[in-house]
Enzyme design. Structure first.
Site, PDB file in Angstrom:
ATOM      1  N   ASN A  37      42.550  45.140  26.732  1.00  0.00           N
ATOM      2  CA  ASN A  37      43.000  43.677  26.836  1.00  0.00           C
ATOM      3  C   ASN A  37      41.376  42.901  26.858  1.00  0.00           C
ATOM      4  O   ASN A  37      40.903  43.068  28.049  1.00  0.00           O
ATOM      5  CB  ASN A  37      43.741  43.109  28.113  1.00  0.00           C
ATOM      6  N   TRP A  38      40.913  42.450  25.843  1.00  0.00           N
ATOM      7  CA  TRP A  38      39.567  42.051  25.889  1.00  0.00           C
ATOM      8  C   TRP A  38      39.590  40.664  26.590  1.00  0.00           C
ATOM      9  O   TRP A  38      38.273  40.266  26.633  1.00  0.00           O
ATOM     10  CB  TRP A  38      39.019  41.882  24.401  1.00  0.00           C
TER      11      TRP A  38
ATOM     12  N   GLU B 262      46.867  36.109  34.677  1.00  0.00           N
ATOM     13  CA  GLU B 262      45.785  35.150  34.374  1.00  0.00           C
ATOM     14  C   GLU B 262      46.594  33.659  33.390  1.00  0.00           C
ATOM     15  O   GLU B 262      46.131  32.619  34.037  1.00  0.00           O
ATOM     16  CB  GLU B 262      44.447  35.519  33.549  1.00  0.00           C
TER      17      GLU B 262
ATOM     18  N   GLU C 289      50.709  45.228  36.790  1.00  0.00           N
ATOM     19  CA  GLU C 289      49.438  44.930  37.199  1.00  0.00           C
ATOM     20  C   GLU C 289      49.212  44.156  38.517  1.00  0.00           C
ATOM     21  O   GLU C 289      49.611  42.902  38.503  1.00  0.00           O
ATOM     22  CB  GLU C 289      48.847  44.000  36.015  1.00  0.00           C
TER      23      GLU C 289
ATOM     24  N   GLY D   2      40.295  43.311  38.037  1.00  0.00           N
ATOM     25  CA  GLY D   2      39.004  42.874  37.897  1.00  0.00           C
ATOM     26  C   GLY D   2      38.480  43.202  39.181  1.00  0.00           C
ATOM     27  O   GLY D   2      37.460  42.502  39.685  1.00  0.00           O
TER      28      GLY D   2
ATOM     29  N   GLY E  36      41.384  46.199  30.878  1.00  0.00           N
ATOM     30  CA  GLY E  36      40.391  44.995  30.845  1.00  0.00           C
ATOM     31  C   GLY E  36      38.924  45.444  30.320  1.00  0.00           C
ATOM     32  O   GLY E  36      38.775  45.810  29.268  1.00  0.00           O
TER      33      GLY E  36
HETATM   34  P1  PGA Z   1      40.621  45.099  34.534  1.00  0.00           P
HETATM   35  O1  PGA Z   1      41.683  44.114  33.937  1.00  0.00           O
HETATM   36  O2  PGA Z   1      40.837  46.467  33.839  1.00  0.00           O
HETATM   37  O3  PGA Z   1      39.481  44.447  34.112  1.00  0.00           O
HETATM   38  O4  PGA Z   1      41.076  45.275  35.950  1.00  0.00           O
HETATM   39  C1  PGA Z   1      43.217  44.525  33.655  1.00  0.00           C
HETATM   40  C2  PGA Z   1      43.962  43.588  33.079  1.00  0.00           C
HETATM   41  O5  PGA Z   1      43.826  42.423  33.505  1.00  0.00           O
HETATM   42  O6  PGA Z   1      44.938  43.718  32.200  1.00  0.00           O
END
Ligand code: PGA
Length: 249
Positions: free
Chosen positions: A8-9, A95, A163, A169, A229
């Site tokens: 997921n960019w 998000e 998640e 993040g 991510g």
């Molecule tokens: P991350 O994001 O790998 O940067 O923690 C994962 C995501 O939100 O899909």
């Protein structure tokens, strides 16, 4: 079922980064991995990413509108994603739920839109840190499954991505024990609601997956893949993650 390694960019990626997709696709062709590989770049890159990938890896969107077309400025429909070359879409990412006020009902409608055009829906769920602290993680996720997974959507073509918000993040992923407990619970919810069909849906883990922890996470029971991510932005990191899967004995 082959694990799905999905990148997921988020809101990252300009034309100059298409080379990363090219590099991932070339690596998959040179040595086919034991996984399905999907990259979800921003919408502006989907068509060009799909051209570069040329079917060697799958390309997906990060969100879609529930309607097919209409007066929804800025919206992108599942039909448009498919037309651009996407074969999957992430829906209900935390998000989107947080910053765009998406409810379970909206997420379910988006998943149905993906289903309408025959692309894979990756439906995200996950609890916040306070919810986990209060002992509500399992019930929050069951409620999200009840509200966000539409009837009839349960099949290996679609996936649930667990998640936890506190691991996205972040410095580190959830622990193997936390992941195993939650994924067992999610499977239980799916089977409780959909019967035997609930066993066929892939369940992914996402949140700070990186080349160092991928092998351990992917080996856990019920983990049918990962949603990645930051570590999907560079081909070398992402490749290390999909190469962390060995064939099942
Ligand atoms: P991350 O994001 O790998 O940067 O923690 C994962 C995501 O939100 O899909």
């Amino acid at each position: 079922m082959r694990p799905l390694i999905a990148g997921n960019w988020k809101m990252n990626g300009l034309s100059s980064q298409l080379g990363e997709i090219e590099a991932i696709a070339a690596s998959v062709t040179a040595t086919p991995p034991f996984t399905d590989v999907l990259i979800c770049p921003p919408s502006t890159l989907i068509a060009r990413a799909a051209q570069r990938a040329a079917g060697r890896i799958a390309i997906g969107g990060q969100d879609c509108h529930k309607e097919a077309a209409g007066a929804f400025t800025g919206g992108i429909s599942a039909e448009m994603l498919k037309d651009a070359g996407a074969s999957a879409v992430i829906v209900g990412h935390s998000e989107r739920r947080q910053h765009h006020c998406e409810t379970d009902a909206m997420v379910a409608a988006k998943a149905k839109a993906a289903w309408r055009v025959g692309i894979q829906a990756i439906i995200c769920i996950g609890e916040t840190e306070p919810q986990r602290r209060d002992g509500k993680a399992l019930s929050v996720c069951s409620d999200q499954i009840a509200g966000s997974v539409p009837e009839g959507m349960v099949s290996s073509a679609n996936a649930i991505a667990y998640e936890p918000l506190w691991a996205i993040g972040a410095e580190g992923a959830a622990t193997p024990e936390e992941i195993a407990e939650m994924l067992t619970h999610i499977r239980h919810c799916l089977v409780g609601r959909f019967g035997a069909k609930g066993k066929t849906m892939r369940i992914l883990y996402g949140g700070s997956v990186n080349p160092s922890n991928a092998r351990e996470i992917l080996a856990l029971p019920e983990v049918g893949g990962v949603l990645v991510g930051r570590s999907s932005l560079r081909a070398a990191d992402f490749e290390a993650i999909f190469r962390a899967v060995s064939p099942k004995a």
